[in-house]
Design a protein around this motif. Structure first.
Motif, short mmCIF file in Angstrom:
data_model
loop_
_atom_site.label_atom_id
_atom_site.label_comp_id
_atom_site.label_asym_id
_atom_site.label_seq_id
_atom_site.Cartn_x
_atom_site.Cartn_y
_atom_site.Cartn_z
N GLU A 1 0.85 -1.18 0.00
CA GLU A 1 0.00 0.00 0.00
C GLU A 1 0.88 1.24 0.00
O GLU A 1 1.78 1.38 0.83
N ARG A 2 0.64 2.12 -0.92
CA ARG A 2 1.47 3.32 -1.09
C ARG A 2 0.61 4.57 -0.95
O ARG A 2 -0.60 4.53 -1.17
N PRO A 3 1.25 5.71 -0.64
CA PRO A 3 0.52 6.97 -0.75
C PRO A 3 0.17 7.21 -2.21
O PRO A 3 0.84 6.69 -3.12
N PRO A 4 -0.86 7.98 -2.50
CA PRO A 4 -1.22 8.23 -3.90
C PRO A 4 -0.11 8.96 -4.64
O PRO A 4 0.58 9.79 -4.08
N TYR A 5 0.05 8.61 -5.91
CA TYR A 5 0.96 9.33 -6.79
C TYR A 5 0.10 10.21 -7.69
O TYR A 5 -0.67 9.71 -8.51
N ILE A 6 0.19 11.50 -7.50
CA ILE A 6 -0.70 12.44 -8.16
C ILE A 6 0.05 13.13 -9.30
O ILE A 6 1.09 13.76 -9.08
N TYR A 7 -0.46 12.95 -10.51
CA TYR A 7 0.20 13.55 -11.67
C TYR A 7 0.04 15.07 -11.62
O TYR A 7 -1.07 15.59 -11.62
N GLN A 8 1.16 15.74 -11.56
CA GLN A 8 1.18 17.19 -11.41
C GLN A 8 1.81 17.80 -12.66
O GLN A 8 2.93 17.44 -13.02
N ILE A 9 1.09 18.68 -13.30
CA ILE A 9 1.64 19.38 -14.46
C ILE A 9 2.15 20.74 -13.98
O ILE A 9 1.36 21.62 -13.65
N PRO A 10 3.46 20.95 -13.91
CA PRO A 10 3.97 22.26 -13.49
C PRO A 10 3.49 23.36 -14.43
O PRO A 10 3.19 23.11 -15.61
N LEU A 11 3.43 24.56 -13.93
CA LEU A 11 2.94 25.68 -14.74
C LEU A 11 3.76 25.86 -16.01
O LEU A 11 3.22 26.27 -17.05
N GLU A 12 5.06 25.55 -15.94
CA GLU A 12 5.90 25.75 -17.12
C GLU A 12 5.52 24.83 -18.28
O GLU A 12 5.89 25.08 -19.43
N PHE A 13 4.77 23.74 -18.02
CA PHE A 13 4.36 22.82 -19.07
C PHE A 13 3.03 23.22 -19.71
O PHE A 13 2.63 22.62 -20.70
N ILE A 14 2.32 24.17 -19.12
CA ILE A 14 1.02 24.57 -19.64
C ILE A 14 1.20 25.39 -20.91
O ILE A 14 1.82 26.46 -20.89
N PRO A 15 0.69 24.93 -22.06
CA PRO A 15 0.85 25.69 -23.31
C PRO A 15 0.25 27.08 -23.21
O PRO A 15 -0.87 27.26 -22.70
N GLY A 16 1.00 28.06 -23.67
CA GLY A 16 0.50 29.43 -23.69
C GLY A 16 0.71 30.20 -22.40
O GLY A 16 0.46 31.41 -22.36
N LEU A 17 1.19 29.51 -21.35
CA LEU A 17 1.41 30.19 -20.07
C LEU A 17 2.88 30.61 -20.00
O LEU A 17 3.74 29.88 -19.54
N GLY A 18 3.15 31.82 -20.50
CA GLY A 18 4.51 32.33 -20.52
C GLY A 18 4.90 33.03 -19.24
O GLY A 18 4.12 33.08 -18.28
N PRO A 19 6.11 33.56 -19.19
CA PRO A 19 6.62 34.20 -17.98
C PRO A 19 5.75 35.34 -17.44
O PRO A 19 5.58 35.47 -16.23
N LYS A 20 5.18 36.14 -18.34
CA LYS A 20 4.38 37.28 -17.87
C LYS A 20 3.09 36.83 -17.19
O LYS A 20 2.71 37.34 -16.14
#
Length: 392
Positions: free
Chosen positions: A309-328
Motif C-alpha cells: 500500500e502506497r501513498p497516492p501518486y498524483i500527476y502534477q503538471i507544473p505551470l511551465e508545461f502549460i501551453p501558452g502560459l509564458g513568464p508574464k
C-alpha cells in the motif's frame, strides 16, 4: 502532525563568487537564490540542496550562520526564514561491481557533520568543488560512511538510461552494488511513477520519493511530496522515510511519466519511437536506440507478488508545461495567489479565470484531474502537453 511540501533534490549551479558547482546548472542557482525561490515562489517547506559538500558552499552557509540568517536546528536540518534545508551531496558510483555509473544522494543533519563528510570526500574525488563527481570508493563504503555520520542514503532517479541504478548500473538487482539494508528511500525520477516502480519486487520495502532534480530555479518543485511529521527537521524526515511513529509521505506529486525525458524507447538519431525488434528506426533507418524507462522497468518487473500500500501518486503538471502560459502570465498568477503550490492545489477555477485567459484556466483545471492529452518524451527530450486546437 503537520504536512510539509518537500523537494529533496535541488542542485547548486554557482557559488556566491560565481564558481561553477553543477556545470550544467543555471548560474542563478546559488544557495541564497534557491532558498528565496523555493520558499517565496514555489511555496515549499523543506528542500534538499545537493552539492553542499563544495567548500565555497560551506563557506557561504557559515557566513549566513554568523549573520544569524541561517540556524542549526536541534533535531537536524538548517532553518532560513521559515524554510528547512537538508544539506546533501550527489555523487557518482562506478566501482568494479557496477555495469555503469550510478548517481546517489547522501544527506546530513548538521553543518559540522557535512564539513566532516566533505573533508572525507576530498580524499576520494578529483574535484571536491564540483557536483556529481565520481567517488573512488565502492557504493557500500559510501553507504557505510553516510550512516557513520548519521546520514540518509537515497539512490537517485533510479531508472534513467544514464547514470542510475537500474538504467546502467546493475543487470538485475540493486544488491549487485549496494547494501539493501542501508538504503533509506528510492528516488523515482521524472519518467516513472509509483505504479511502474512497484513492478520490481525488491523495491516494495522502500519508501519512494519524487524530487525535481532541478538544474534551474524554474524546475524546482516540478516533482515533490507532502510529508506528515511533527516538525520540519532532519530527524523527523528520517522517521517519515522509515514510516515510523506516524510520520510518513502522504502523497507523491510528479510529472505524468509520459512527460519525462526518457519515458519511451526512441531512435538515438531522430528521437522517433523505436521498436528494438525491428532492428532499425522506421523514420530514418538508424540502428541504435535509447532504451526508455518504461521498457527497462518492464524487463525487471515480476508477474507475481502484490505491491504494498502506497501513498497516492498524483500527476502534477507544473505551470511551465502549460501551453501558452509564458513568464508574464505566470508572474501575474504568482502576484495574485502567492506561490505555485497555491495555484496548483488551492485556487478555484473561478479565481483563475479572473487573472488569466479562460483557455489557460481550463488547461490548469484539466491538469489537476488528469484530462490533458500528452505526447511522450524520450532520448533526452521532454514530453509535452498537447494544445487541443493544434494537436489532435
Amino acid at each position: 502532525m503537520n504536512f510539509y511540501y518537500t523537494d529533496l533534490h535541488i542542485h547548486i549551479g554557482r557559488t556566491k563568487s560565481g564558481r561553477a558547482v553543477k556545470i550544467t546548472g543555471a548560474k542563478s542557482l546559488t544557495f541564497s537564490n534557491i532558498i528565496a525561490h523555493a520558499r517565496d515562489q514555489k511555496g515549499l517547506h523543506i528542500i534538499g540542496i545537493i552539492d553542499c559538500h563544495s567548500p565555497e558552499v560551506i563557506m557561504e552557509m557559515e557566513e549566513l550562520m554568523e549573520r544569524g540568517e541561517l540556524e542549526q536546528l536541534e533535531d537536524g536540518g538548517l532553518r532560513y526564514g521559515g524554510l528547512t534545508i537538508i544539506p546533501g551531496s550527489e555523487l557518482e558510483i562506478y566501482d568494479e561491481s557496477c555495469q555503469g555509473p550510478i548517481h546517489v544522494l547522501s544527506f546530513f543533519p548538521s553543518l559540522p557533520i557535512l564539513k566532516e563528510f566533505s573533508n572525507w570526500l576530498s580524499g576520494h574525488l578529483k574535484n571536491i568543488h564540483l557536483s556529481s563527481q565520481r567517488i573512488y570508493v565502492s557504493g557500500r563504503e559510501l553507504q557505510r560512511k553516510t550512516k557513520e555520520l548519521q546520514g540518509i542514503f537515497i539512490p537517485a532517479h533510479v531508472f534513467t538510461p544514464y547514470k542510475s541504478l537500474y538504467g546502467k548500473g546493475v543487470q538485475q538487482t540493486l544488491a549487485e552494488v549496494l547494501d539493501p539494508e542501508l538504503i533509506d528511500a528510492v528516488e523515482l525520477g521524472l519518467s516513472s511513477d509509483t505504479y511502474m516502480a512497484d513492478g520490481i519486487k525488491e523495491l516494495h520495502s522502500y519508501t519512494f520519493v519524487s524530487d525535481s532534480d532541478a538544474h534551474s530555479l524554474g524546475k524546482i518543485a516540478r516533482e515533490y511530496q507532502t510529508i506528515q511529521m511533527q516538525e520540519p527537521t532532519f530527524s523527523e524526515l528520517k522517521k517519515a522515510l522509515a514510516n515510523e511513529d506516524g510520520r510518513r509521505i502522504t502523497a507523491n506529486y510528479g510529472l505524468d511519466p509520459l512527460l519525462g525525458k526518457y519515458h519511451q524507447t526512441v531512435c538515438e538519431k531522430c528521437l522517433d519511437p523505436f521498436d528494438p525488434a525491428a532492428g532499425q528506426c522506421e523514420n530514418c533507418g538508424h540502428g541504435k536506440y535509447v532504451k526508455g524507462v518504461a521498457d527497462r522497468i518492464a524487463e525487471l518487473s515480476e508477474a507475481e507478488g502484490s505491491a504494498p500500500e502506497r501513498p497516492p501518486y498524483i500527476y502534477q503538471i507544473p505551470l511551465e508545461f502549460i501551453p501558452g502560459l509564458g513568464p508574464k502570465l505566470k508572474e501575474k498568477l504568482l502576484n495574485h495567489f502567492g506561490t505555485e503550490m497555491a495555484i496548483l492545489h488551492d485556487v478555484s477555477f473561478e479565481h483563475l479565470q479572473e487573472v488569466v485567459p479562460l483557455k489557460i484556466a481550463e488547461l490548469i483545471a484539466a491538469a489537476r484531474i488528469g484530462e490533458l492529452k500528452l505526447h511522450a518524451g524520450g532520448g533526452g527530450k521532454y514530453g509535452k502537453v498537447a494544445q487541443k486546437d493544434k494537436d489532435k
